[in-house]
Write a protein that holds these residues in place. Structure first.
Motif, mmCIF file in Angstrom:
data_model
loop_
_atom_site.group_PDB
_atom_site.id
_atom_site.type_symbol
_atom_site.label_atom_id
_atom_site.label_comp_id
_atom_site.label_asym_id
_atom_site.label_seq_id
_atom_site.Cartn_x
_atom_site.Cartn_y
_atom_site.Cartn_z
ATOM 1 N N PHE A 50 0.803 -1.223 0.000
ATOM 2 C CA PHE A 50 0.000 0.000 0.000
ATOM 3 C C PHE A 50 0.840 1.279 0.000
ATOM 4 C CE2 PHE A 50 -3.335 -2.621 2.458
ATOM 5 C CZ PHE A 50 -3.914 -3.051 1.280
ATOM 6 N N THR A 51 2.142 1.143 0.036
ATOM 7 C CA THR A 51 3.012 2.310 0.144
ATOM 8 C C THR A 51 2.786 3.275 -1.022
ATOM 9 O OG1 THR A 51 4.675 0.964 1.264
ATOM 10 C CG2 THR A 51 5.405 3.072 0.380
ATOM 11 N N ASP A 52 2.602 4.550 -0.675
ATOM 12 C CA ASP A 52 2.411 5.639 -1.647
ATOM 13 C C ASP A 52 1.142 5.477 -2.487
ATOM 14 O OD1 ASP A 52 4.776 6.903 -0.830
ATOM 15 O OD2 ASP A 52 5.986 5.720 -2.228
ATOM 16 N N LEU A 53 0.207 4.659 -2.035
ATOM 17 C CA LEU A 53 -1.086 4.549 -2.706
ATOM 18 C C LEU A 53 -2.118 5.410 -1.997
ATOM 19 C CD1 LEU A 53 -1.656 0.764 -3.549
ATOM 20 C CD2 LEU A 53 -1.061 2.612 -5.113
ATOM 21 N N GLY A 54 -2.978 6.069 -2.785
ATOM 22 C CA GLY A 54 -4.097 6.762 -2.174
ATOM 23 C C GLY A 54 -5.018 5.747 -1.503
ATOM 24 N N LEU A 55 -5.797 6.216 -0.523
ATOM 25 C CA LEU A 55 -6.650 5.298 0.228
ATOM 26 C C LEU A 55 -7.641 4.584 -0.682
ATOM 27 C CD1 LEU A 55 -7.369 4.171 2.997
ATOM 28 C CD2 LEU A 55 -8.959 6.085 3.301
ATOM 29 N N ASP A 56 -8.148 5.273 -1.697
ATOM 30 C CA ASP A 56 -9.111 4.635 -2.604
ATOM 31 C C ASP A 56 -8.459 3.516 -3.414
ATOM 32 O OD1 ASP A 56 -7.611 6.724 -3.808
ATOM 33 O OD2 ASP A 56 -8.942 6.668 -5.558
ATOM 34 N N LEU A 57 -7.212 3.747 -3.873
ATOM 35 C CA LEU A 57 -6.517 2.714 -4.643
ATOM 36 C C LEU A 57 -6.162 1.518 -3.766
ATOM 37 C CD1 LEU A 57 -4.140 4.876 -6.877
ATOM 38 C CD2 LEU A 57 -6.271 3.746 -7.527
ATOM 39 N N ALA A 58 -5.749 1.793 -2.536
ATOM 40 C CA ALA A 58 -5.443 0.709 -1.606
ATOM 41 C C ALA A 58 -6.689 -0.119 -1.310
ATOM 42 C CB ALA A 58 -4.856 1.281 -0.318
ATOM 43 N N LEU A 59 -7.821 0.553 -1.133
ATOM 44 C CA LEU A 59 -9.076 -0.162 -0.889
ATOM 45 C C LEU A 59 -9.477 -1.003 -2.098
ATOM 46 C CD1 LEU A 59 -11.480 2.258 1.043
ATOM 47 C CD2 LEU A 59 -10.850 -0.076 1.696
ATOM 48 N N ARG A 60 -9.291 -0.453 -3.272
ATOM 49 C CA ARG A 60 -9.623 -1.209 -4.483
ATOM 50 C C ARG A 60 -8.798 -2.503 -4.548
ATOM 51 N NH1 ARG A 60 -12.636 2.001 -7.999
ATOM 52 N NH2 ARG A 60 -12.414 4.254 -7.689
ATOM 53 N N ASN B 297 -19.409 4.620 -2.191
ATOM 54 C CA ASN B 297 -19.460 3.806 -3.401
ATOM 55 C C ASN B 297 -20.851 3.205 -3.596
ATOM 56 O OD1 ASN B 297 -17.838 2.175 -5.578
ATOM 57 N ND2 ASN B 297 -18.965 0.628 -4.425
ATOM 58 N N THR B 298 -21.421 2.668 -2.520
ATOM 59 C CA THR B 298 -22.757 2.071 -2.592
ATOM 60 C C THR B 298 -23.812 3.122 -2.933
ATOM 61 O OG1 THR B 298 -22.130 0.394 -0.959
ATOM 62 C CG2 THR B 298 -24.482 0.757 -1.311
ATOM 63 N N SER B 299 -23.716 4.266 -2.267
ATOM 64 C CA SER B 299 -24.723 5.318 -2.471
ATOM 65 C C SER B 299 -24.689 5.887 -3.885
ATOM 66 C CB SER B 299 -24.521 6.441 -1.450
ATOM 67 O OG SER B 299 -24.662 5.956 -0.133
ATOM 68 N N LEU B 300 -23.484 6.040 -4.426
ATOM 69 C CA LEU B 300 -23.359 6.646 -5.747
ATOM 70 C C LEU B 300 -23.736 5.691 -6.878
ATOM 71 C CD1 LEU B 300 -20.022 8.692 -5.453
ATOM 72 C CD2 LEU B 300 -22.338 9.594 -5.610
ATOM 73 N N HIS B 301 -23.518 4.397 -6.674
ATOM 74 C CA HIS B 301 -23.634 3.470 -7.801
ATOM 75 C C HIS B 301 -24.714 2.404 -7.640
ATOM 76 C CE1 HIS B 301 -20.070 5.237 -9.581
ATOM 77 N NE2 HIS B 301 -19.448 5.124 -8.419
ATOM 78 N N TYR C 163 -13.765 11.502 -3.330
ATOM 79 C CA TYR C 163 -15.131 11.552 -3.854
ATOM 80 C C TYR C 163 -15.121 11.431 -5.384
ATOM 81 C CZ TYR C 163 -19.886 13.231 -4.759
ATOM 82 O OH TYR C 163 -21.190 13.343 -5.198
ATOM 83 N N ASP C 164 -14.258 12.216 -6.047
ATOM 84 C CA ASP C 164 -14.199 12.203 -7.512
ATOM 85 C C ASP C 164 -13.774 10.832 -8.048
ATOM 86 O OD1 ASP C 164 -14.979 14.832 -7.600
ATOM 87 O OD2 ASP C 164 -12.940 15.634 -7.827
ATOM 88 N N SER C 165 -12.850 10.205 -7.345
ATOM 89 C CA SER C 165 -12.361 8.888 -7.772
ATOM 90 C C SER C 165 -13.482 7.845 -7.730
ATOM 91 C CB SER C 165 -11.195 8.441 -6.889
ATOM 92 O OG SER C 165 -10.836 7.104 -7.153
ATOM 93 N N GLU D 87 -15.254 5.976 -10.990
ATOM 94 C CA GLU D 87 -15.094 4.530 -11.178
ATOM 95 C C GLU D 87 -15.482 3.783 -9.905
ATOM 96 O OE1 GLU D 87 -11.703 1.221 -12.403
ATOM 97 O OE2 GLU D 87 -11.165 3.335 -12.251
ATOM 98 N N PRO D 88 -16.568 3.016 -9.939
ATOM 99 C CA PRO D 88 -16.980 2.266 -8.746
ATOM 100 C C PRO D 88 -16.007 1.134 -8.439
ATOM 101 C CG PRO D 88 -18.314 1.635 -10.622
ATOM 102 C CD PRO D 88 -17.474 2.798 -11.072
ATOM 103 N N PHE D 89 -16.062 0.642 -7.212
ATOM 104 C CA PHE D 89 -15.270 -0.518 -6.842
ATOM 105 C C PHE D 89 -15.700 -1.720 -7.670
ATOM 106 C CE2 PHE D 89 -14.590 1.185 -2.286
ATOM 107 C CZ PHE D 89 -13.403 1.778 -2.665
ATOM 108 N N LYS D 90 -14.729 -2.496 -8.099
ATOM 109 C CA LYS D 90 -15.021 -3.770 -8.750
ATOM 110 C C LYS D 90 -15.025 -4.847 -7.678
ATOM 111 C CE LYS D 90 -13.076 -2.502 -13.227
ATOM 112 N NZ LYS D 90 -12.022 -2.800 -14.237
ATOM 113 N N ILE D 91 -16.195 -5.378 -7.407
ATOM 114 C CA ILE D 91 -16.337 -6.398 -6.375
ATOM 115 C C ILE D 91 -16.232 -7.770 -7.021
ATOM 116 C CG2 ILE D 91 -17.796 -7.299 -4.533
ATOM 117 C CD1 ILE D 91 -16.803 -4.427 -4.116
ATOM 118 N N PRO D 92 -15.298 -8.623 -6.563
ATOM 119 C CA PRO D 92 -15.168 -9.949 -7.182
ATOM 120 C C PRO D 92 -16.421 -10.781 -6.989
ATOM 121 C CG PRO D 92 -13.908 -9.841 -5.135
ATOM 122 C CD PRO D 92 -14.388 -8.449 -5.430
#
Length: 405
Positions: free
Chosen positions: A136-146, A197-201, A236-238, A242-247
């Motif tokens: 997760f180093t140097d990743l934004g929180l949204d990218l790390a969560l993805r 993510n849930t609310s927006l998509h 928010y913009d991220s 692009e919504p999370f891709k849930i496996p």
């Protein structure tokens, strides 16, 4: 007193003596022959023992156990792990189990989530090791969560989710010191992002949250202080873009077919068109059929090759090394192999191959594929009967010609 052979002979007539001598001779020859057979059987046993100890044999046996362990894990994670440990596929420690969950192909993501969410001491240790495998180093929180939420499917139980998100927040803060004042901030904001993510998509949510509302709901969560507004705007913009891709773990018959494949891996496949181009495809061998996909994660195959009545042979190709091909034997003229491929619209149509030629990455890999395919080739008795009739007719025609000539 025990009689000797000579004593026995003296009691018999000359003709009976000759008969008995012949019987003894046959007996001696038979015993010698039995001794020879016994010696040959012992040699075969030794060869089989040596063969079982070869790297190739051990590799095939391990592949079988891995495939069985994967099937067991996908249906019952704890039983699957127990089987893999008992068969020395993985070691019974948290790091090795976590490595297995993180890297082993075709594991059910829901099963991984269920196993990681358990509160047993071993499961909690495996969860921590599993999270530590993420970079997760140097990743934004949204990218790390993805990245994190793609490696398994988040379970539905609140307590399991709590444990997993807490482990994520701890790992993220360790990889990115100074971004948040403490792990609780990261934990709360991560949940806020998931909710956003849930609310927006989610189509059922009619009133979509605005950027101002998202900023407002996260005030004071950084140890009593506000997070930088630009950070929240970027998050928010991220998520909006692009919504999370849930496996998702499909439950179709096709997906279930590949839970326990005989063999799988990348091969180059020669096309059946005019120009004979080569394309990289992911092959799966299961239930006397060879399936190939564009990517391992695809649910539907690009083609299906039933192995009934086919044979396999090694071939030399000037353009590609380590080649082998599937073909129909003894047909006289080349015949189309009964196979299917996906057309431009994704529909399966009849293939147009008289042979299927593949290229492996190495000589051992080619040998393994050929060995596995041979074991899965099945015969149709009717086909064999027709082929025999053709050979017989051909031979009779030749004989008739010779007689006439």
């Amino acid at each position: 007193m025990k009689m000797t052979d000579d004593d026995i002979l003296l009691t018999l007539s000359s003709s009976d003596q000759e008969i008995l001598r012949e019987i003894w001779k046959k007996k001696s020859e038979l015993l010698a022959h039995l001794e020879k057979l016994k010696s040959e059987l012992e040699d075969v046993d030794r060869e089989l023992d040596n063969l079982e100890g070869t790297p190739e044999s051990k590799a095939m046996s391990r592949e079988k156990k891995e495939a069985t362990g994967r099937k067991k894990f996908n249906s019952d994670p704890k039983k699957g792990i127990a089987y893999l440990v008992e068969n020395d596929i993985i070691q019974n420690n948290p790091k090795r189990i976590a490595d297995f969950l993180f890297t082993f192909p075709a594991l059910n993501k829901t099963a991984i989530g269920d196993y990681l969410g358990e509160k047993d001491e071993m499961n909690l240790s495996v969860l921590n090791e599993f999270v530590n495998l993420h970079k997760f180093t140097d990743l934004g929180l949204d990218l790390a969560l993805r990245q994190f939420l793609w490696s398994f499917r988040l379970p539905g139980e609140a307590q399991k989710i709590d444990r997993m998100m807490e482990a994520f927040a701890t790992r993220y803060c360790t990889c990115n010191p100074g971004v948040f004042n403490n792990t609780d901030t990261c934990y709360v904001l991560s949940f806020a992002i998931i909710m956003l993510n849930t609310s927006l998509h989610n189509p059922s949510v009619k009133e979509k949250p605005t950027i101002d509302r998202f900023i407002s709901m996260n005030r004071g969560i950084n140890d009593g202080k506000d997070l930088p507004e630009q950070l929240l705007i970027d998050l928010y913009d991220s998520i909006k873009k692009e919504p999370f891709k849930i496996p998702e773990d499909g439950d179709s018959d096709m997906v279930l077919t590949f839970i326990n494949p005989e063999k799988e891996g990348w091969l180059l496949k020669q096309g059946g068109g005019r120009y004979k181009t080569w394309k990289k495809r992911y092959f799966v061998l299961e239930e006397n059929c060879l399936y190939y996909f564009e990517k391992p994660q695809d649910k539907e195959p690009k083609g299906i090759i039933p192995l009934e009545n086919l044979q396999i042979r090694q071939v030399e190709d000037p353009r590609k090394p380590h080649c082998f091909e599937l073909y129909i034997p003894d047909t006289g003229t080349p015949k189309m192999i009964k196979a299917a491929k996906a057309d431009s619209e994704g529909k399966l149509v009849q293939g147009k191959h008289t042979t299927y030629r593949m290229s492996a990455s190495s000589e051992p890999e080619k040998d393994q594929w050929m060995q596995c395919v041979r074991k899965n080739v099945s015969d149709d008795p009717y086909y064999d009967m027709i082929a025999a009739r053709k050979r017989k007719a051909s031979m009779r025609g030749t004989q008739d010609f010779k007689v006439t000539a």
